[in-house]
Write an enzyme that holds these catalytic residues in place. Structure first.
Site, PDB file in Angstrom:
ATOM      1  N   GLN A   1      36.001  12.445  -4.103  1.00  0.00           N
ATOM      2  CA  GLN A   1      36.354  12.209  -5.486  1.00  0.00           C
ATOM      3  C   GLN A   1      35.478  12.851  -6.592  1.00  0.00           C
ATOM      4  OE1 GLN A   1      35.755   8.127  -5.025  1.00  0.00           O
ATOM      5  NE2 GLN A   1      33.674   8.057  -5.209  1.00  0.00           N
TER       6      GLN A   1
ATOM      7  N   THR B   1      15.226  -1.498 -14.974  1.00  0.00           N
ATOM      8  CA  THR B   1      15.398  -1.405 -16.263  1.00  0.00           C
ATOM      9  C   THR B   1      16.684  -2.023 -16.892  1.00  0.00           C
ATOM     10  OG1 THR B   1      13.960   0.557 -16.335  1.00  0.00           O
ATOM     11  CG2 THR B   1      15.331  -0.069 -18.255  1.00  0.00           C
TER      12      THR B   1
ATOM     13  N   TYR C   1      33.081   8.810   8.063  1.00  0.00           N
ATOM     14  CA  TYR C   1      33.890   8.637   6.999  1.00  0.00           C
ATOM     15  C   TYR C   1      35.163   9.826   6.675  1.00  0.00           C
ATOM     16  CZ  TYR C   1      35.662   7.029   2.277  1.00  0.00           C
ATOM     17  OH  TYR C   1      36.324   6.664   1.369  1.00  0.00           O
TER      18      TYR C   1
ATOM     19  N   ALA D   1      18.433  -4.270 -14.842  1.00  0.00           N
ATOM     20  CA  ALA D   1      18.629  -5.663 -14.351  1.00  0.00           C
ATOM     21  C   ALA D   1      17.706  -6.491 -15.225  1.00  0.00           C
ATOM     22  CB  ALA D   1      18.205  -5.569 -12.907  1.00  0.00           C
ATOM     23  N   ARG D   2      16.923  -6.144 -15.858  1.00  0.00           N
ATOM     24  CA  ARG D   2      16.064  -6.937 -16.690  1.00  0.00           C
ATOM     25  C   ARG D   2      16.870  -7.288 -17.972  1.00  0.00           C
ATOM     26  NH1 ARG D   2      10.081  -5.420 -14.800  1.00  0.00           N
ATOM     27  NH2 ARG D   2      10.345  -5.014 -12.880  1.00  0.00           N
TER      28      ARG D   2
ATOM     29  N   GLN E   1      19.082   3.233  -7.851  1.00  0.00           N
ATOM     30  CA  GLN E   1      18.385   4.320  -6.836  1.00  0.00           C
ATOM     31  C   GLN E   1      19.142   4.306  -5.466  1.00  0.00           C
ATOM     32  OE1 GLN E   1      14.534   2.898  -5.425  1.00  0.00           O
ATOM     33  NE2 GLN E   1      13.764   4.702  -5.623  1.00  0.00           N
TER      34      GLN E   1
ATOM     35  N   GLU F   1      30.014   0.702 -10.550  1.00  0.00           N
ATOM     36  CA  GLU F   1      30.346  -0.381 -11.139  1.00  0.00           C
ATOM     37  C   GLU F   1      29.322  -1.079 -12.031  1.00  0.00           C
ATOM     38  OE1 GLU F   1      30.568  -0.593  -7.511  1.00  0.00           O
ATOM     39  OE2 GLU F   1      32.440   0.590  -7.402  1.00  0.00           O
TER      40      GLU F   1
ATOM     41  N   LYS G   1      18.825   0.023 -11.169  1.00  0.00           N
ATOM     42  CA  LYS G   1      17.381   0.174 -11.732  1.00  0.00           C
ATOM     43  C   LYS G   1      16.912  -1.328 -12.373  1.00  0.00           C
ATOM     44  CE  LYS G   1      15.986   3.944 -13.325  1.00  0.00           C
ATOM     45  NZ  LYS G   1      14.996   4.278 -12.388  1.00  0.00           N
TER      46      LYS G   1
END
Length: 191
Positions: free
Chosen positions: A179, A112, A169, A114-115, A155, A136, A110
């Site tokens: 998991q 928010t 998979y 990242a900034r 997202q 991660e 997101k």
């Protein structure tokens, strides 16, 4: 291959249990938003975290990972986890995913976070993957960073293939299939 809309995401989640729990609207007042969006779904990070540490740790080896390399943090009481400067944490989604056989999902952090210099990485959700998603989180800044538990973190975008894959998979018996918590790195081993 087409990007799927909110209509498809909602239908697949309510009828086929693709995302559980599923939030039918975008929730975002006084929190980092989560829930359905026009062409994606904003996932939430849970309250359990594993932060990498160098106290008593060994070398980071994806083929032989040691629990000594991480410390477990329960953020359920205070509502957030502090990731140290220039450090890394693992967490998991609140949502449990059941991917359709003809669909692959890609996850992006997101804006928010990242900034603020917080980078979120998640590998693609492959066709017929099922489970919680291990997230991660990298704090690339020289300052401690808060990650808010039970709020939006990234997202997910869903892409439906032009045809159904030959091997999913689930068919390959993927090592992370089913998991339910934060899953540390592992490799398949022959007997």
């Amino acid at each position: 291959m087409g990007l799927k809309s909110d209509i498809w995401i909602k239908e697949m989640s309510l009828k086929e249990r693709m995302i559980e729990p599923f939030c039918e609207k975008q929730i975002g007042e006084n929190i980092i938003s989560y829930g359905i969006s026009s062409y994606g779904y904003d996932i939430r990070v849970g309250s359990e975290f594993m932060i990498f540490t160098n106290v008593g740790a060994t070398m980071v080896d994806p083929k032989d990972f040691h629990y000594k390399n991480v410390i477990e943090i329960d953020a359920s009481e205070q509502g957030f986890c502090v990731v140290p400067p220039n450090s890394f944490a693992l967490a998991r989604t609140i949502e449990y995913f059941r991917m359709p056989r003809d669909t692959l999902a890609i996850c992006l952090g997101k804006s928010t976070y990242a900034r603020c210099g917080i980078i979120v990485n998640v590998t693609p959700f492959e066709p017929e993957f099922e489970g919680h998603i291990t997230i991660e989180i990298s704090n690339t800044t020289p300052l401690p960073a808060k990650i808010y538990a039970n709020e939006g973190i990234a997202q997910v975008l869903f892409f439906q293939g032009d045809e159904v894959c030959k091997v999913s998979y689930k068919d390959r018996k993927g090592k992370y299939q089913g998991q339910t918590g934060i899953t540390l790195p592992k490799i398949l081993k022959r007997n």
